[in-house]
Design a protein around this motif. Structure first.
Motif: not given
Length: 137
Positions: A91-92, A20-23, A50-52, A56-59
């Motif tokens: 986060k993503y 997970i990366l912080r945007r 997108d893990w916000s 998980p929500v796929p983009l």
């Protein structure tokens, strides 16, 4: 070698993650650069999640404009894939499925909109990707 074994030659594929990366607020796209330094074409599949929300929500990933984008990287060529992460709250994650061949190198960048300038904290080089699993195809 038995004929059926020759027909079923398997190739090793690996699934990597950035974790997970912080945007960064200026990050517009998650960009994946792939270079094939070998003599044969290789396939790469990219997913951006997108893990916000905690799940998980796929983009959609371009150039396919689908949530799982697979492209072929020709010998001695490079390609890039990207997803718009501007609406990701904070986060993503990027997942990459590719050949285990060491001549295929993939790097991930969080970049700005106009110049695709990499932003601090959004760069994950091939050597830093985490291997989730290995499988045969």
């Amino acid at each position: 070698m038995p004929a059926n074994k020759a027909l079923h030659h398997k190739r090793t594929r690996v699934v990597y993650t950035t974790g997970i990366l912080r945007r960064n607020p200026r990050t517009k796209y998650a960009l994946v650069d792939c270079v094939n330094l070998g003599k044969h074409s290789r396939r790469v599949t990219v997913q951006v999640l997108d893990w916000s929300s905690g799940s998980p929500v796929p983009l959609k990933v371009s150039p396919c404009r689908t949530t799982r984008c697979t492209v072929t990287v020709g010998p001695r060529q490079s390609v890039f894939l990207f997803a718009d992460v501007s609406k990701v709250a904070f986060k993503y994650e990027v997942r990459i499925t590719q050949s285990a061949d060491r001549t295929l190198v993939t790097n991930v960048y969080g970049v700005t909109k106009t110049t695709f300038k990499p932003l601090e904290g959004g760069t994950v080089l091939q050597r830093d990707l985490v291997k989730l699993r290995t499988f045969q195809v």
